[in-house]
Design an enzyme around this catalytic site. Sequence first.
Site, mmCIF file in Angstrom:
data_model
loop_
_atom_site.group_PDB
_atom_site.id
_atom_site.type_symbol
_atom_site.label_atom_id
_atom_site.label_comp_id
_atom_site.label_asym_id
_atom_site.label_seq_id
_atom_site.Cartn_x
_atom_site.Cartn_y
_atom_site.Cartn_z
ATOM 1 N N HIS A 78 45.928 67.030 43.281
ATOM 2 C CA HIS A 78 45.868 68.471 43.554
ATOM 3 C C HIS A 78 45.678 69.271 42.266
ATOM 4 O O HIS A 78 44.947 70.264 42.249
ATOM 5 C CB HIS A 78 47.120 68.943 44.293
ATOM 6 C CG HIS A 78 47.321 68.247 45.613
ATOM 7 N ND1 HIS A 78 48.475 68.344 46.330
ATOM 8 C CD2 HIS A 78 46.485 67.448 46.334
ATOM 9 C CE1 HIS A 78 48.360 67.624 47.444
ATOM 10 N NE2 HIS A 78 47.159 67.061 47.458
ATOM 11 N N HIS A 235 41.937 70.230 53.430
ATOM 12 C CA HIS A 235 42.777 69.532 52.451
ATOM 13 C C HIS A 235 42.132 68.225 52.015
ATOM 14 O O HIS A 235 42.238 67.832 50.837
ATOM 15 C CB HIS A 235 44.199 69.278 52.962
ATOM 16 C CG HIS A 235 45.036 68.687 51.871
ATOM 17 N ND1 HIS A 235 45.588 69.448 50.862
ATOM 18 C CD2 HIS A 235 45.321 67.402 51.545
ATOM 19 C CE1 HIS A 235 46.187 68.670 49.989
ATOM 20 N NE2 HIS A 235 46.038 67.409 50.384
ATOM 21 N N ASP A 239 41.421 67.153 48.211
ATOM 22 C CA ASP A 239 41.754 65.847 47.627
ATOM 23 C C ASP A 239 40.517 65.193 47.007
ATOM 24 O O ASP A 239 40.571 64.659 45.898
ATOM 25 C CB ASP A 239 42.297 64.901 48.713
ATOM 26 C CG ASP A 239 43.771 65.108 48.991
ATOM 27 O OD1 ASP A 239 44.479 65.722 48.173
ATOM 28 O OD2 ASP A 239 44.215 64.624 50.052
ATOM 29 N N HIS A 262 41.729 58.751 49.456
ATOM 30 C CA HIS A 262 41.759 58.442 48.020
ATOM 31 C C HIS A 262 41.153 57.067 47.714
ATOM 32 O O HIS A 262 40.416 56.906 46.753
ATOM 33 C CB HIS A 262 43.195 58.478 47.504
ATOM 34 C CG HIS A 262 43.837 59.819 47.650
ATOM 35 N ND1 HIS A 262 43.274 60.968 47.131
ATOM 36 C CD2 HIS A 262 44.980 60.208 48.258
ATOM 37 C CE1 HIS A 262 44.067 61.996 47.418
ATOM 38 N NE2 HIS A 262 45.097 61.565 48.099
HETATM 39 ZN ZN ZN Z 1 46.361 65.902 48.997
#
Ligand code: ZN
Length: 309
Positions: A78, A235, A239, A262
């Site tokens: 973040h 969001h 990310d 991720h």
């Molecule tokens: Zn996040």
Amino acid sequence: MYLQKTIRTKVNCHGIGLHTGRKVRMSIAPAPVDQGVIFVRKDMNGNNTIKAELTNVSDTTLATTLGTNGTTVSTVEHLLSAFSGMGISNATVEIDSFEIPIMDGSALPFVDILKNIGFAFQDKPRNFMVIEKPISVSDGEGEAMFVPSPEFTITYDIDFNHPVVKKQSFHMTFSNDVYEREICAARTFGFLRDVEYLQARGLALGGSLKNAVVLDDEKVINKEGLRCSDEFVKHKVLDAIGDLYLLGMPIIGHFIAYKSGHKLNNLLLRELLVRKDCWRIVQYSIGDQQEEAVDPSMHAFWANVASVR
Ligand code: ZN
């Protein structure tokens, strides 16, 4: 030239760590050209620095963790997303824990801090990576790819088997303004059953309704509800922008993700580094006197970035 950028002066802040639930003190300081972002663990003696770069990613479970030679810094995405969103190339981040404070679960507090401090352009051009050939990776149902594009654009699709989240799609042409307006305030989200599972095992002890959107089987349980109806996919974009920052330079290309996260974002970047035929690194001139030096296909891109100078 489109120049490297840092912040004007050092700034201190604090928050709690997502995993420990304990207070974390953090400072962000200006850094010299070509440094990139370096984390310094003030709670460790010696061998306590780690650079925010792809090859230092050691774990992508739940959050992106950097780790090398026994030094780790967790939940970096973040803050890195805020750096990317604000066009910061160089900064030194000091923390007294192994994790970046979670703040409100979005990048908005970091963007506010950075904007309050202000930015300083540096006397060296910034590198950009131009995607020249498509490249993709997949993992189960998830897929992430880059395809050539005259601008940095993002298309992200999620598909959760949940009545509130369901399918969401978001497309953006990246600029500091769009990042600030559409992306930076989107909070991380989780499912109540997962939170209970993690906390029973001593993980995510700092996780609460103050720093995440939490869903039970039917609804959002936060009293304040969502900040926007597509907060979930936004969001994921937030990310991804943080994860892509680990490449060390902005991308000029189209990032397309379906059910990514991720792990897959990181896999795509690692594949990109190996496939040197898929990209080239460039610097761009800006301004009337250097107009000829700008590739004509970049004009749309410059229309977006010119405002940050
Ligand atoms: Zn996040």
